[in-house]
Design an enzyme around this catalytic site. Structure first.
Site, short mmCIF file in Angstrom:
data_model
loop_
_atom_site.label_atom_id
_atom_site.label_comp_id
_atom_site.label_asym_id
_atom_site.label_seq_id
_atom_site.Cartn_x
_atom_site.Cartn_y
_atom_site.Cartn_z
N ARG A 16 0.81 -1.23 0.00
CA ARG A 16 0.00 0.00 0.00
C ARG A 16 0.84 1.28 0.00
NH1 ARG A 16 -2.78 -3.24 3.68
NH2 ARG A 16 -4.65 -4.17 2.78
N LYS A 20 2.14 11.45 -10.78
CA LYS A 20 1.20 10.61 -11.51
C LYS A 20 1.92 9.37 -11.99
CE LYS A 20 -1.81 12.50 -14.41
NZ LYS A 20 -2.43 13.47 -15.38
N GLU A 73 7.57 17.81 -24.95
CA GLU A 73 6.93 18.09 -23.65
C GLU A 73 7.51 19.35 -23.01
OE1 GLU A 73 4.33 16.88 -21.90
OE2 GLU A 73 4.05 14.77 -22.41
N LYS A 115 5.88 22.76 -14.51
CA LYS A 115 5.04 21.68 -14.07
C LYS A 115 4.89 21.70 -12.54
CE LYS A 115 3.62 17.04 -14.61
NZ LYS A 115 3.75 15.73 -15.23
N GLU A 140 -5.17 16.81 -9.47
CA GLU A 140 -5.77 17.04 -10.78
C GLU A 140 -7.26 17.31 -10.68
OE1 GLU A 140 -4.78 14.08 -13.68
OE2 GLU A 140 -4.87 15.56 -15.26
N ARG A 149 -4.52 21.52 -12.93
CA ARG A 149 -3.52 20.58 -13.42
C ARG A 149 -3.84 20.02 -14.80
NH1 ARG A 149 -0.43 16.06 -9.80
NH2 ARG A 149 0.39 14.84 -11.50
N ASN A 180 -2.28 18.69 -19.78
CA ASN A 180 -2.68 17.73 -20.81
C ASN A 180 -2.84 18.37 -22.18
OD1 ASN A 180 -2.73 15.42 -19.17
ND2 ASN A 180 -4.69 16.06 -18.32
N HIS A 185 -2.82 16.27 -25.29
CA HIS A 185 -2.81 14.86 -24.87
C HIS A 185 -4.07 14.08 -25.24
CE1 HIS A 185 0.86 15.91 -22.87
NE2 HIS A 185 0.97 14.73 -22.30
N HIS A 215 -2.97 10.95 -26.99
CA HIS A 215 -3.18 9.60 -26.45
C HIS A 215 -3.96 8.73 -27.43
CE1 HIS A 215 -2.62 10.76 -21.92
NE2 HIS A 215 -1.49 10.52 -22.55
N HIS A 248 5.57 9.13 -27.57
CA HIS A 248 4.60 9.97 -26.87
C HIS A 248 4.75 11.44 -27.27
CE1 HIS A 248 1.97 11.44 -23.76
NE2 HIS A 248 2.95 12.17 -23.24
#
Lengths: 364, 364
Positions: free
Chosen positions: A123, A144, A186, A228, A238, A242, A246, A249, A253, A266
């Site tokens: 955990r 993330k 990026e 960032k 997010e 935030r 993206n 993206h 994606h 990417h």
């Protein structure tokens, strides 16, 4: 060496950027309370391992640390639950406990995979990132972490902040030119969403950046991380702001999914996506210069701005429906309303996106 | 209806306990800000589904909610990464987004599996628990969610608090007697670690509890949840105090692993584990009555106190080495230092545990 503090209360952590700083790893670990009695598991990929694993192991062993190693095949196809399970298996075999630390030595894939393993093992245990790509500057800030599902990218994950990010620019020199370009996409994105001056600086220093000139590279990475970190500090989980990270993206994606995470890197996919977002901005009535500037700078870095003809528009739209930037059936898009400034719009018609995707196939 | 608030700052949530309260689900969902536009995914198992799924769906549909369903085979063998992936697949197919909610309808296995899916899907969405077993009172407080790895139980997971726990005691009436006993083992455990009076009350009301007499059952569940909530509120991420909840679990988990999660119910395994912990307490010099009382009450509830002869001591010890209550090679044990009072000891010799396991095979 540049030091950037990501300010997240009791989850704050430093990003260290500099040439040759890998050798100082033990000093930085100790500073973060990671002691030689804490077991380490290095997660890396088979390409990176060939260049950088032995030096890292040597540095750690010399300082009295004990580190097991788990190596995955290089590439996005390793960001699966199956590979995740194997990392956990290695952690168990190496006898890791809740005081142990996972070190991600690699690019974004390794960081995401190792980070999700660290987030989930018992955990949650600590992890440290040693990015070996430019692109990983992005995934090394913000916590993330995730793996992919066959239907959607990054859909299984967590928010789990690293203890430390150690960015040795010397490690970047083994990168192929194509990955350097894609990584810089990026970096440019950070400018496009937040900092017009940095966009201009990037355009001016494109050649130095593509040649990995140390001073410019460190400055660009620092600035990219800085943008960032500012955004993430204001919105760790997010909820709203935030999402501007993206930019490009949603389309990006979808393109990666349609290409089965193989034909496009990417950074290349989001390069095309950013051009699409800029086209959307113009359609919404913002300054056409957003589009011309975005496209010009990306092309200067040799990045793609066109969707390959053989990609099915229908498949791209389908892939978007599984992405996570939708709410109650409405399409949510990050829209550049000026160079260096973005807004989140939740009123975007699917038909507009379909048209933009068709246009992106015709892009010169 | 009894209402217990688990106090965790902005992650606080209510536990509602009462006979027939499932029908009020829409009211409670609305109170927690879950609206009919938010998609729901009910995760349940094939046994529970046969009894309780249709009524829950009817209640939700009547109130205008839209709920997809994912059913897993009943039993611990569903707490795997493979089943977890299938829950995620169902979530994607049902079009869940980050505003959606996963409802766990079932016992601890379903709660753990659905909870980890909720913790990980899109890096975390909301979830609601509708426990259908007594045992699940334990897993419904505290936010610990996880799946098993073939080497170790609960090793892959997260801390993810539910929005709401709705405990309808009427749902318990479909439980087999053996599961009622096993569930009560965790209730007794809450007393043993924290509340001597509650232990005495349980012993006195054993027959009423085994017969699921509504008033006594609600009181016992409330009290069990109350103890756990107090402990968890003081230590959400299991840094120290919370570990006392693991009384009997180090041996118990090892027994479950050796039995391949099939021969022993969780409550049965920890019943034996608690007798082992009591024996350890006596060996450490604490009052022998800890052992006699612990054993007497567990036997009164018809719970096992002996390790079956055919379990290999070596395998049990091996299984413990993969458990997570170890630190730097030292064995950490939760020790009852009196009835209603526990301490965490980190100086336990492996040889003592081996001897206690051998003794537990001889227990009368």
């Amino acid at each position: 060496m540049k030091r950037l503090n990501v300010d997240l209360g009791d989850r704050s952590y430093p990003i260290l950027i500099g040439e040759g700083i890998l050798s100082r790893m033990p000093e930085f670990l100790a500073e973060r309370g990671i002691k030689t009695v804490n077991k380490l598991l290095i997660v890396t990929d088979d390409t990176v391992a060939g260049y950088h694993l032995a030096p890292l192991q040597e540095i750690l062993t010399q300082a009295g640390y004990s580190a097991a190693v788990h190596t995955v095949p290089a590439g996005e196809q390793s960001k699966t639950l199956e590979q995740f399970e194997e990392v956990i298996t290695s952690a168990l075999k190496a006898g890791l406990d809740r005081h142990s630390v996972i070190i991600a030595l690699g690019g974004g894939v390794v960081g995401d995979l190792a980070g999700f393993a660290a987030a989930s093992f018992m955990r949650g245990i600590r992890f440290v990132q040693v990015p070996t790509t430019i692109l990983a500057h992005d995934s090394s800030v913000g916590g993330k972490v995730a793996v992919n599902h066959r239907f959607a990218k990054n859909i299984i994950g967590a928010f789990h902040q690293p203890e430390l990010v150690l960015f040795d620019t010397a490690l970047l020199k083994t990168l192929p030119q194509r990955e350097i370009r894609a990584g810089l996409a990026e970096v440019i994105k950070e400018g496009l969403i937040w900092d017009a001056d940095f966009v201009a600086w990037c355009e001016e220093h494109a050649d130095a950046l593509l040649a990995l000139s140390p001073e410019e590279t460190a400055y660009a990475l620092y600035n990219g991380c800085h943008v960032k970190a500012q955004v993430v500090s204001q919105d760790e989980r997010e909820q709203s702001l935030r999402a501007i990270l993206n930019l490009g993206h949603t389309i990006g994606h979808a393109l990666e999914a349609v290409a089965q995470y193989q034909q496009l890197l990417h950074g290349e996919a989001i390069s095309i996506g950013m051009v699409g977002s800029a086209k959307l901005a113009v359609r919404l009535g913002y300054d056409p210069e957003i589009y011309t500037t975005t496209k010009r700078i990306l092309q200067k870095f040799g990045l793609p701005v066109r969707i390959p003809h053989d990609y099915s528009t229908e498949q791209i739209l389908q892939a978007m429906m599984h992405d996570k930037k939708f709410r109650d059936g409405k399409m949510v898009f990050v829209v550049p309303v000026a160079i260096g400034k973005t807004e989140i719009r939740d009123d975007i018609e699917a038909s507009w996106i379909k048209e933009i995707i068709d246009e992106l196939k015709q892009e010169a």
